[in-house]
Structure formats: structure tokens, C-alpha cells
Design an enzyme around this catalytic site. Sequence first.
Site, PDB file in Angstrom:
ATOM      1  N   ASP A  39       0.919  -1.189  -0.013  1.00 33.25           N
ATOM      2  CA  ASP A  39       0.240   0.056  -0.046  1.00 33.25           C
ATOM      3  C   ASP A  39       0.859   1.103  -0.115  1.00 33.25           C
ATOM      4  OD1 ASP A  39      -3.254   0.433   0.964  1.00 33.25           O
ATOM      5  OD2 ASP A  39      -1.841   2.097   1.056  1.00 33.25           O
ATOM      6  N   ILE A  40       0.674   2.344  -0.612  1.00 36.61           N
ATOM      7  CA  ILE A  40       1.386   3.622  -0.839  1.00 36.61           C
ATOM      8  C   ILE A  40       1.305   4.492   0.264  1.00 36.61           C
ATOM      9  CG2 ILE A  40      -0.299   5.002  -1.798  1.00 36.61           C
ATOM     10  CD1 ILE A  40       1.431   5.789  -4.016  1.00 36.61           C
ATOM     11  N   ASN A  97     -12.926  -3.493   2.154  1.00 38.67           N
ATOM     12  CA  ASN A  97     -13.937  -2.406   2.289  1.00 38.67           C
ATOM     13  C   ASN A  97     -14.760  -2.338   1.015  1.00 38.67           C
ATOM     14  OD1 ASN A  97     -12.958  -1.030   4.664  1.00 38.67           O
ATOM     15  ND2 ASN A  97     -11.407  -0.213   3.715  1.00 38.67           N
ATOM     16  N   GLU A 105     -12.167   3.352  -1.404  1.00 38.94           N
ATOM     17  CA  GLU A 105     -11.984   4.371  -2.125  1.00 38.94           C
ATOM     18  C   GLU A 105     -11.672   4.086  -3.602  1.00 38.94           C
ATOM     19  OE1 GLU A 105      -9.071   6.547  -0.019  1.00 38.94           O
ATOM     20  OE2 GLU A 105     -10.619   8.247   0.592  1.00 38.94           O
ATOM     21  N   VAL A 106     -11.079   2.823  -3.778  1.00 36.62           N
ATOM     22  CA  VAL A 106     -10.776   2.558  -4.992  1.00 36.62           C
ATOM     23  C   VAL A 106     -11.657   1.276  -5.733  1.00 36.62           C
ATOM     24  CG1 VAL A 106      -8.680   1.340  -6.536  1.00 36.62           C
ATOM     25  CG2 VAL A 106      -8.243   2.910  -4.419  1.00 36.62           C
ATOM     26  N   HIS A 110      -9.892  -4.880  -3.438  1.00 36.80           N
ATOM     27  CA  HIS A 110      -8.867  -5.287  -3.046  1.00 36.80           C
ATOM     28  C   HIS A 110      -8.894  -5.549  -1.535  1.00 36.80           C
ATOM     29  CE1 HIS A 110     -10.213  -0.976  -2.805  1.00 36.80           C
ATOM     30  NE2 HIS A 110      -9.438  -0.914  -1.576  1.00 36.80           N
ATOM     31  N   HIS A 112      -7.027  -5.740   1.836  1.00 37.80           N
ATOM     32  CA  HIS A 112      -5.933  -5.342   2.712  1.00 37.80           C
ATOM     33  C   HIS A 112      -5.381  -6.657   3.503  1.00 37.80           C
ATOM     34  CE1 HIS A 112      -6.971  -0.903   2.236  1.00 37.80           C
ATOM     35  NE2 HIS A 112      -7.940  -1.533   2.224  1.00 37.80           N
TER      36      HIS A 112
END
Length: 125
Positions: A39-40, A97, A105-106, A110, A112
Site C-alpha cells: 500500500d502506498i 472495504n 476509495e478504489v 482489494h 488489505h
Amino acid sequence: MPIDATQPYDDNNIFARILRGELPSKTVYDDEFALAFHDINPQAPLHILVIPKGAYVSWDDFSARASDAEIAGFVRAVGQVARDAGLVAPGYRLLANTGLDSHQEVPHLHVHIFAGQKLGPMLAI
Ligand code: 5GP
């Protein structure tokens, strides 16, 4: 901005662009069904994202439309990434999420993986 999990798939979302190689990522795992990368903006000492190769907005979309092979491949990849990182003994947390209330948000599914410290209570609201 959180996304609505019922929206159609957006081919230009950031993870679609990472999958196409248009944007860089710190990749830790890559196979037919899944890509995993750091993760960025990590929220734990180790914070990895695992995404399916297919175009799925969310967990809802993936669980409804993906093939059995895609689902099996993706779930096995999440486990493999954690195993490869040595996380089984110390433990880790998975989070996916989904939609507005979760603050997804994306708009590409995904999962995590959080690890590397005691992760505290399950939810902080
Ligand atoms: P969400 O809130 O949708 O569950 O999580 C999106 C995650 O994607 C966030 O943790 C955020 O830091 C991460 N992220 C957003 N853009 C990028 C990017 O360009 N590269 C990487 N590696 N992670 C990103």
C-alpha cells in the site's frame, strides 16, 4: 471520496492502471488470478493489497460474478501472500472495504493485509 459498490467498473481506476503496467507498484506476488503490492500509504508496519486480475468493483461484484476458478485462485493468493511474508505465526488482519459506509476509495476489489504489530480492536468508529 468513497465509492458506491453498485457502480459499473471503471477501466481507468488506479488499480486497473497498475494491472496494465501503466503505474508502478511494489509488487510482492503475481499469478494468473491475483497481484499483491505494498500500500502506498501504509496503516501498519506491513500493509499489502491483494487484487484480482479480473475487472471487479468490490467484494460484492466479485462474489456475485467471478468464476469458481477466479474465486479459488484469489482466495488462495491472499493466503499465500500472508504465508510468504511469514505472517501466520504472528498473525494478521484481512479487510475488504465495500461501498459507501466502509469508505472504499478504489473501485477495484482489494483485500488489505495488515500485520507487523498488535492490531488492536477490530473497529475504531
Ligand atoms: P480502500 O479505502 O479503497 O479500502 O483502500 C484503498 C487503498 O489503496 C488505500 O489504503 C490507499 O493508500 C491505497 N492506494 C491508493 N492509491 C494507491 C496507489 O497508487 N498505489 C498503491 N500501492 N496503493 C494505493
